[in-house]
Design a protein around this motif. Structure first.
Motif, short mmCIF file in Angstrom:
data_model
loop_
_atom_site.label_atom_id
_atom_site.label_comp_id
_atom_site.label_asym_id
_atom_site.label_seq_id
_atom_site.Cartn_x
_atom_site.Cartn_y
_atom_site.Cartn_z
N GLY A 1 0.81 -1.22 0.00
CA GLY A 1 0.00 0.00 0.00
C GLY A 1 0.83 1.26 0.00
O GLY A 1 1.96 1.28 0.51
N LYS A 2 0.31 2.31 -0.59
CA LYS A 2 0.99 3.60 -0.64
C LYS A 2 1.23 4.10 0.78
O LYS A 2 0.38 3.99 1.65
N GLU A 3 2.41 4.65 1.01
CA GLU A 3 2.86 5.16 2.30
C GLU A 3 3.13 4.05 3.31
O GLU A 3 3.45 4.31 4.46
N SER A 4 3.04 2.81 2.86
CA SER A 4 3.35 1.68 3.74
C SER A 4 4.84 1.37 3.64
O SER A 4 5.46 1.59 2.60
N LYS A 5 5.42 0.86 4.72
CA LYS A 5 6.84 0.55 4.74
C LYS A 5 7.11 -0.95 4.64
O LYS A 5 8.22 -1.40 4.83
N GLY A 6 6.08 -1.73 4.34
CA GLY A 6 6.29 -3.16 4.22
C GLY A 6 4.99 -3.94 4.33
O GLY A 6 3.90 -3.37 4.33
N LEU A 7 5.12 -5.28 4.45
CA LEU A 7 3.98 -6.17 4.55
C LEU A 7 4.12 -7.09 5.75
O LEU A 7 5.23 -7.46 6.14
N ARG A 8 2.99 -7.47 6.33
CA ARG A 8 3.01 -8.50 7.37
C ARG A 8 3.17 -9.85 6.70
O ARG A 8 2.82 -10.03 5.54
N GLN A 9 3.69 -10.82 7.45
CA GLN A 9 3.90 -12.16 6.89
C GLN A 9 2.60 -12.77 6.37
O GLN A 9 2.59 -13.42 5.32
N SER A 10 1.50 -12.54 7.06
CA SER A 10 0.21 -13.09 6.62
C SER A 10 -0.20 -12.52 5.27
O SER A 10 -0.77 -13.22 4.42
N GLU A 11 0.13 -11.24 5.04
CA GLU A 11 -0.17 -10.60 3.75
C GLU A 11 0.71 -11.19 2.65
O GLU A 11 0.25 -11.40 1.53
N MET A 12 1.96 -11.46 2.98
CA MET A 12 2.87 -12.07 2.00
C MET A 12 2.36 -13.44 1.59
O MET A 12 2.32 -13.76 0.39
N VAL A 13 2.00 -14.25 2.57
CA VAL A 13 1.52 -15.60 2.30
C VAL A 13 0.30 -15.57 1.40
O VAL A 13 0.22 -16.31 0.40
N PHE A 14 -0.65 -14.70 1.71
CA PHE A 14 -1.89 -14.59 0.93
C PHE A 14 -1.58 -14.22 -0.52
O PHE A 14 -2.11 -14.84 -1.46
N GLN A 15 -0.71 -13.24 -0.72
CA GLN A 15 -0.39 -12.80 -2.08
C GLN A 15 0.41 -13.85 -2.85
O GLN A 15 0.21 -14.04 -4.06
N HIS A 16 1.31 -14.56 -2.17
CA HIS A 16 2.08 -15.61 -2.84
C HIS A 16 1.16 -16.72 -3.36
O HIS A 16 1.34 -17.20 -4.48
N VAL A 17 0.19 -17.11 -2.55
CA VAL A 17 -0.75 -18.15 -2.97
C VAL A 17 -1.48 -17.72 -4.23
O VAL A 17 -1.60 -18.47 -5.21
N ASN A 18 -1.96 -16.48 -4.25
CA ASN A 18 -2.67 -15.96 -5.42
C ASN A 18 -1.75 -15.82 -6.63
O ASN A 18 -2.15 -16.12 -7.77
N ASN A 19 -0.52 -15.37 -6.40
CA ASN A 19 0.42 -15.18 -7.51
C ASN A 19 0.81 -16.51 -8.15
O ASN A 19 0.95 -16.60 -9.38
N LEU A 20 1.01 -17.54 -7.34
CA LEU A 20 1.33 -18.85 -7.89
C LEU A 20 0.17 -19.38 -8.72
O LEU A 20 0.36 -20.03 -9.75
N GLY A 21 -1.05 -19.06 -8.28
CA GLY A 21 -2.22 -19.43 -9.07
C GLY A 21 -2.22 -18.71 -10.41
O GLY A 21 -2.53 -19.31 -11.45
#
Length: 321
Positions: A42-62
């Motif tokens: 997200g804009k103005e964000s300094k990073g992601l939580r691990q749970s957000e990473m996991v969720f996006q990785h699952v979708n990206n692999l799909g």
């Protein structure tokens, strides 16, 4: 199994903090596939939580599954290799990497092929060596990314890497240092490209550089961040960016000069997203060249997060069986 070198491939997978990566290499060592999807921050964000990473990785692999299907229609997949954790040490763990490794595990079972595991750190080192041929088996590797700033003593013994941390940052990473300034200046995260372009565009010579703290190959970088924040209202973003990048180059130079002298090594390989910086490459290379230390940088696609290293490691293990 058809063992034609050009048609048999090994797939590599790496699901890091900010990128979902899949690559494939043929038995004659040609990269035939190299795709990646950046995680959304997200804009103005300094990073992601691990749970957000996991969720996006699952979708990206799909999302990448269709491309993998097309790849399998053209090539014969004989093995798969994935990063299972950040570093090859006990207790190294990060949930994001379990997504890629478990995907590889399932893919291996369904296709009855060999499964190999490696680490994100080893993946980066092998990717950085893809276009570089070193003269010695013992070298220094600098891993500079969003979350890591480590200087490693590496010995390559028959494609098995012996890695020892001999320097780096004791607090925040170069990536965090750069991104925090970028977010403060209003850039989208990650901000490395913007800060690097600013530093390159700045024609003004640095009057007084930021103070750096380096001892025995180890750096303290939080002091640099405090100084940058102090000067934020005094200088424009172009000069401020150059000021920051200059301090990174000088810190690295002091660390590497000490470490190379200590271990009698004259080859340094750079890996990680920060290593794609054109400003760092140019200025650090010039400084180390005077000390007869050879720098090895690689193309941005192999320097930033990717899975080429995983594929290469899988290939070495497959051939070695």
């Amino acid at each position: 199994m058809n063992l034609h070198k050009n048609k048999n491939i090994i797939i590599g997978i790496d699901t890091s903090c900010y990128t979902t990566s899949i690559a494939a290499i043929s038995l004659d060592k040609n990269i035939v596939f190299n795709k990646k999807i950046m995680l959304k921050v997200g804009k103005e964000s300094k990073g992601l939580r691990q749970s957000e990473m996991v969720f996006q990785h699952v979708n990206n692999l799909g999302s990448l599954s269709e491309k993998i299907e097309k790849l399998m229609a053209e090539y014969n997949v004989v093995a798969i290799c994935a990063s299972e954790k950040p570093r090859p040490v006990k207790n190294s763990y990060m949930p994001a990497f379990t997504v890629g490794y478990n995907f590889a595990k399932l893919f291996s079972s369904m296709n009855n092929i060999s499964l190999y595991k490696t680490t994100h750190q080893e993946n980066h080192i092998y990717a950085s060596l893809h276009t570089n041929e070193l003269k010695n088996n013992k070298f220094i590797s600098v891993h500079m990314s969003g979350g890591t700033t480590e200087i490693l003593l590496v010995e390559n013994v028959k494609n098995d890497l012996k890695i020892e941390i001999v320097g780096g940052s004791k607090d925040i990473s170069f990536g965090q240092l750069i991104d925090r300034l970028g977010v403060k200046l209003g850039y989208d995260f990650p901000c490395g490209k913007n800060i690097d372009e600013n530093a390159l565009d700045c024609k003004e010579n640095i009057k007084v550089g930021l103070k750096t703290s380096v001892k025995d190959g180890y750096m303290n970088l939080s002091g640099i961040e405090n100084q940058v924040n102090k000067y934020a209202k005094e200088y424009d973003e172009i000069y401020l960016s150059k000021l920051l990048m200059d301090s990174i180059v000088r810190s690295l130079y002091k660390s590497l000069k000490y470490i190379c002298c200590k271990y009698n090594i004259n080859e340094v390989v750079f890996a990680g997203g920060v290593a794609s910086s054109k400003y760092i490459r140019k200025n650090l290379n010039e400084k180390l060249y005077k000390d007869k230390i050879k720098c090895y940088f690689t193309e941005s696609e192999y320097s930033t997060d990717n899975a080429v290293g995983c594929a290469k490691i899988g290939l070495n293990k497959f051939i070695g069986e």
